[in-house]
Design an enzyme around this catalytic site. Sequence first.
Site, short mmCIF file in Angstrom:
data_model
loop_
_atom_site.label_atom_id
_atom_site.label_comp_id
_atom_site.label_asym_id
_atom_site.label_seq_id
_atom_site.Cartn_x
_atom_site.Cartn_y
_atom_site.Cartn_z
N GLU A 143 0.72 -1.55 -0.24
CA GLU A 143 -0.20 -0.20 0.06
C GLU A 143 0.80 1.25 -0.07
O GLU A 143 1.53 0.96 0.42
CB GLU A 143 -0.72 -0.17 1.10
CG GLU A 143 -1.96 1.00 1.37
CD GLU A 143 -2.23 1.43 2.36
OE1 GLU A 143 -3.37 2.76 2.58
OE2 GLU A 143 -1.85 0.19 3.99
N ASP A 178 -5.79 2.75 -2.03
CA ASP A 178 -6.11 3.69 -0.29
C ASP A 178 -6.54 5.15 -1.08
O ASP A 178 -5.74 5.35 -1.65
CB ASP A 178 -5.36 4.16 0.60
CG ASP A 178 -5.90 4.48 2.23
OD1 ASP A 178 -6.37 5.69 1.55
OD2 ASP A 178 -5.89 3.76 2.63
N GLN A 206 -9.65 1.46 -0.03
CA GLN A 206 -9.57 2.17 1.34
C GLN A 206 -10.09 3.42 1.04
O GLN A 206 -9.77 3.73 -0.43
CB GLN A 206 -8.41 1.77 2.40
CG GLN A 206 -8.52 0.91 2.52
CD GLN A 206 -7.76 0.38 3.32
OE1 GLN A 206 -5.98 0.96 3.34
NE2 GLN A 206 -7.45 -0.72 4.77
N GLU A 246 -11.76 2.77 6.05
CA GLU A 246 -10.23 3.10 7.06
C GLU A 246 -10.41 4.81 8.02
O GLU A 246 -9.67 5.12 7.27
CB GLU A 246 -9.04 2.77 6.51
CG GLU A 246 -8.24 2.44 7.67
CD GLU A 246 -7.08 2.46 6.95
OE1 GLU A 246 -6.00 1.76 7.64
OE2 GLU A 246 -6.41 2.35 5.99
#
Length: 274
Positions: A143, A178, A206, A246
Amino acid sequence: MPRFAANLTMLYNEHPFLDRFAAAAADGFEGVEYLFPYAFPAEAIAERLKAHGLQQVLFNAPPGDWDAGERGIACLPGREAEFRAGFATALAYAQVLDCPRIHVMAGLAPAGVPHATLLATYEANLAWAAGQAAAAGRDVLMEPINPRDMPGYFLHHQAEAHRIAQAIGAPNLKVQFDLYHAQIVEGDLAMKIRQWLPTGRVGHFQLAGVPMRHEPDLGELHYPYLFSVIDEVAAQCGWQGWIGCEYRPARGAVAGGTSAGLGWLRAAGVPARG
């Protein structure tokens, strides 16, 4: 509409960790993720997943000494044996929890170590982990993380993560996209979704609101549009993954604080189970 997973590290913090599974299920989530499960027996977590009809979709491999400020060790020369032992532990948890994805944190780049050395270490550890995970039927994820939230983190850009995945060539080595981190570092999210999702290398999304990392309907991003883009591209390429939620609830760790901020989830068509 994408499937949403509650991040139980950040959401429902008014409850003890093992009680957050029930709270997430009551609010309509069908999947969960979190940073680390290792403070609890895998069997205890599996019982909560089964009891509440939840799927474990993601967690992180051991990151080194988190409390001392470490944020992964995959890029750190000399820590390979520790990395391998930690990843073996993660695979054992993934087996019990029936979790298909394990995120490997790269770590903070130490001063004075050449980037090429860190990259070579990172790639070697990822290649090894992907081989171990393939034998167990799991994916390994990396990530990119923005340097404002995590100064010094080794990996920042989606393009770099995809380059690494392509260079290693393991089908089960994928990228965690993300949207919060990517907006801060890169922006142009809709076009990046269209660019990267069809490659088959995006393993997970995310989200969080930008800039404060609260609910996705707070801040500068228009998530309903991004959800529609993900739906459109996923239908074209066959992607069937999850979006992990998140974010830190704006109301804080107060009774009902997470649930009160889920208007965005209801607008996305996900009803509460009660």
